[in-house]
Scaffold this motif. Structure first.
Motif, PDB file in Angstrom:
ATOM      1  N   LEU A 125      -5.239  -4.975  -3.337  1.00 39.64           N
ATOM      2  CA  LEU A 125      -5.211  -4.768  -2.166  1.00 39.64           C
ATOM      3  C   LEU A 125      -6.690  -5.075  -1.214  1.00 39.64           C
ATOM      4  O   LEU A 125      -6.748  -5.359  -0.349  1.00 39.64           O
ATOM      5  CB  LEU A 125      -4.582  -3.483  -2.011  1.00 39.64           C
ATOM      6  CG  LEU A 125      -3.247  -2.912  -1.872  1.00 39.64           C
ATOM      7  CD1 LEU A 125      -3.180  -1.505  -2.315  1.00 39.64           C
ATOM      8  CD2 LEU A 125      -2.580  -3.587  -0.627  1.00 39.64           C
ATOM      9  N   LEU A 182       0.922  -1.151   0.064  1.00 38.79           N
ATOM     10  CA  LEU A 182      -0.051  -0.004   0.118  1.00 38.79           C
ATOM     11  C   LEU A 182       0.665   1.418  -0.154  1.00 38.79           C
ATOM     12  O   LEU A 182       0.763   2.183  -0.693  1.00 38.79           O
ATOM     13  CB  LEU A 182      -1.059  -0.227   1.314  1.00 38.79           C
ATOM     14  CG  LEU A 182      -1.728   1.493   1.400  1.00 38.79           C
ATOM     15  CD1 LEU A 182      -2.814   1.391   0.313  1.00 38.79           C
ATOM     16  CD2 LEU A 182      -2.567   1.273   2.770  1.00 38.79           C
ATOM     17  N   LEU A 233      -8.538   6.982  -5.060  1.00 39.61           N
ATOM     18  CA  LEU A 233      -7.794   8.378  -5.099  1.00 39.61           C
ATOM     19  C   LEU A 233      -7.058   8.366  -6.529  1.00 39.61           C
ATOM     20  O   LEU A 233      -7.207   9.720  -7.147  1.00 39.61           O
ATOM     21  CB  LEU A 233      -6.484   8.008  -4.135  1.00 39.61           C
ATOM     22  CG  LEU A 233      -5.600   9.254  -4.121  1.00 39.61           C
ATOM     23  CD1 LEU A 233      -6.131  10.575  -3.382  1.00 39.61           C
ATOM     24  CD2 LEU A 233      -4.418   8.801  -3.296  1.00 39.61           C
ATOM     25  N   TYR A 291      -3.874  -2.288  -8.700  1.00 35.26           N
ATOM     26  CA  TYR A 291      -3.185  -2.460  -7.391  1.00 35.26           C
ATOM     27  C   TYR A 291      -4.300  -2.319  -6.102  1.00 35.26           C
ATOM     28  O   TYR A 291      -4.341  -3.067  -5.096  1.00 35.26           O
ATOM     29  CB  TYR A 291      -2.029  -1.854  -6.888  1.00 35.26           C
ATOM     30  CG  TYR A 291      -0.991  -1.966  -8.029  1.00 35.26           C
ATOM     31  CD1 TYR A 291      -0.860  -2.953  -9.079  1.00 35.26           C
ATOM     32  CD2 TYR A 291       0.086  -0.973  -8.214  1.00 35.26           C
ATOM     33  CE1 TYR A 291       0.038  -3.114  -9.994  1.00 35.26           C
ATOM     34  CE2 TYR A 291       0.998  -1.003  -9.413  1.00 35.26           C
ATOM     35  CZ  TYR A 291       1.101  -2.161 -10.019  1.00 35.26           C
ATOM     36  OH  TYR A 291       1.932  -2.210 -11.089  1.00 35.26           O
ATOM     37  N   MET A 336       2.515   1.587  -3.232  1.00 30.06           N
ATOM     38  CA  MET A 336       1.589   2.033  -4.294  1.00 30.06           C
ATOM     39  C   MET A 336       1.355   3.620  -4.194  1.00 30.06           C
ATOM     40  O   MET A 336       1.358   4.220  -5.248  1.00 30.06           O
ATOM     41  CB  MET A 336       0.335   1.318  -4.155  1.00 30.06           C
ATOM     42  CG  MET A 336      -0.834   1.758  -4.871  1.00 30.06           C
ATOM     43  SD  MET A 336      -2.414   1.483  -4.386  1.00 30.06           S
ATOM     44  CE  MET A 336      -3.290   2.520  -5.540  1.00 30.06           C
ATOM     45  N   LEU A 337       1.080   4.195  -3.086  1.00 33.32           N
ATOM     46  CA  LEU A 337       0.879   5.418  -2.708  1.00 33.32           C
ATOM     47  C   LEU A 337       2.199   6.355  -3.114  1.00 33.32           C
ATOM     48  O   LEU A 337       2.001   7.482  -3.694  1.00 33.32           O
ATOM     49  CB  LEU A 337       0.593   5.715  -1.235  1.00 33.32           C
ATOM     50  CG  LEU A 337      -0.878   5.230  -0.791  1.00 33.32           C
ATOM     51  CD1 LEU A 337      -1.270   5.406   0.658  1.00 33.32           C
ATOM     52  CD2 LEU A 337      -1.971   5.690  -1.777  1.00 33.32           C
ATOM     53  N   LEU A 340       4.407   5.494  -5.455  1.00 34.73           N
ATOM     54  CA  LEU A 340       4.438   5.347  -6.762  1.00 34.73           C
ATOM     55  C   LEU A 340       3.384   6.535  -7.546  1.00 34.73           C
ATOM     56  O   LEU A 340       3.683   7.155  -8.655  1.00 34.73           O
ATOM     57  CB  LEU A 340       4.164   4.148  -7.484  1.00 34.73           C
ATOM     58  CG  LEU A 340       4.353   3.897  -8.928  1.00 34.73           C
ATOM     59  CD1 LEU A 340       5.792   3.997  -9.373  1.00 34.73           C
ATOM     60  CD2 LEU A 340       4.096   2.341  -9.312  1.00 34.73           C
ATOM     61  N   LEU A 397      -1.955   1.285 -11.190  1.00 34.09           N
ATOM     62  CA  LEU A 397      -2.165   1.565  -9.842  1.00 34.09           C
ATOM     63  C   LEU A 397      -3.727   1.054  -9.379  1.00 34.09           C
ATOM     64  O   LEU A 397      -3.897   0.889  -8.311  1.00 34.09           O
ATOM     65  CB  LEU A 397      -1.854   3.140  -9.523  1.00 34.09           C
ATOM     66  CG  LEU A 397      -0.273   3.570  -9.444  1.00 34.09           C
ATOM     67  CD1 LEU A 397      -0.279   4.865  -9.558  1.00 34.09           C
ATOM     68  CD2 LEU A 397       0.296   2.889  -8.291  1.00 34.09           C
TER      69      LEU A 397
END
Lengths: 52, 197
Positions: free
Chosen positions: B50, A33, B88, B46, A36-37, A39, B43
């Motif tokens: 997640l 997580l 987001l 992902y 990912m944030l 990136l 993203l």
């Protein structure tokens, strides 16, 4: 970086399915997580030319 | 409400199955339609993975008879955080293409672009988790106790999701190659270009 994130996600899936360690699941999941944030932050290179 | 815990158990499978189907759809667009996923598209995948790991966490612990209210809450929390992170990214991509005249990234599907659909799925997950959290006093997921067709279906759905995630790992190795990040507008498989194939 994408390869690392997806490898972490696959690791988390395998750990969940095999029931190895709940702590390691949370650690790999959280790491994925955060990466990912990070990136996402890297790819956001400019402010949007928008006004609301 | 004796059957509610069992219903919840299958609702978690629906979550896993739905996101597996969405990612298989994305693969179809990538391999059949020849549209390469952009960095923001990846993203969002992902975020979906997640989020789905939260549902998987609940399913597997219910199957082992180890699911407690605390672990159920942990799984739901993972689901919401993953969906919020994905949302987001979706919002950013929608705003990038929101101006009139902008054709958007990729071909629309059923009238909307994939990142708009992705945002809808993230909101659905967040709403679903809100509802099942409110209904937690009624019951938490409970797996069938005996081996049989239901256990087999559960195993197949879990296996499908694991395969989809593994396929994403292979696909990203080909897309990214030896680079650290994906290019903003990918036009091919980096690894094949870098190896001169």
């Amino acid at each position: 970086m994408d390869i690392i994130i997806l490898a972490l996600l696959l690791t988390a899936v395998v750990l969940v399915v095999r029931g190895v360690s709940r702590t390691w699941v949370v650690v790999t999941w959280l790491l994925a997580l955060v990466l990912m944030l990070g990136l996402f932050r890297y790819h956001v290179t400019s402010p949007l030319d928008l006004s609301f | 409400m004796k059957s509610f815990p069992r219903l919840l158990f299958w609702a978690m499978h629906l979550w896993v199955l739905a996101y597996s189907a969405v990612m298989l759809g994305a693969f179809t667009i990538q391999f059949v339609g020849g549209e390469f996923p952009c960095p923001l598209c990846m993203l969002q995948r992902y975020g979906m993975i997640l989020s789905t790991i939260g549902a998987l966490w609940i399913i597997m612990q219910a199957r082992r008879g180890e699911l407690t209210a605390v672990r159920y809450a942990q799984g739901l929390g993972m689901g919401v955080l993953g969906a919020a992170a994905g949302a987001l990214v979706s919002v950013r991509q929608i705003l990038l293409h929101i101006k009139p005249g902008d054709p958007g990234y990729g071909e629309p599907v059923l009238g909307m672009h994939l990142y708009t659909w992705a945002l809808i799925t993230f909101y659905v997950v967040i709403l679903f988790v809100a509802v099942v959290s409110m209904l937690a006093p009624v019951g938490i997921p409970e797996a069938p106790t005996r081996a049989g067709a239901q256990r087999t279906i559960s195993t197949l759905i879990v296996g499908l999701f694991a395969l989809v995630v593994a396929a994403n790992v292979i696909a990203i190795i080909f897309l990214e190659g030896f680079a650290w990040v994906l290019p903003d507008d990918p036009t091919g498989y980096n690894l094949l270009d870098q190896l001169g194939l």
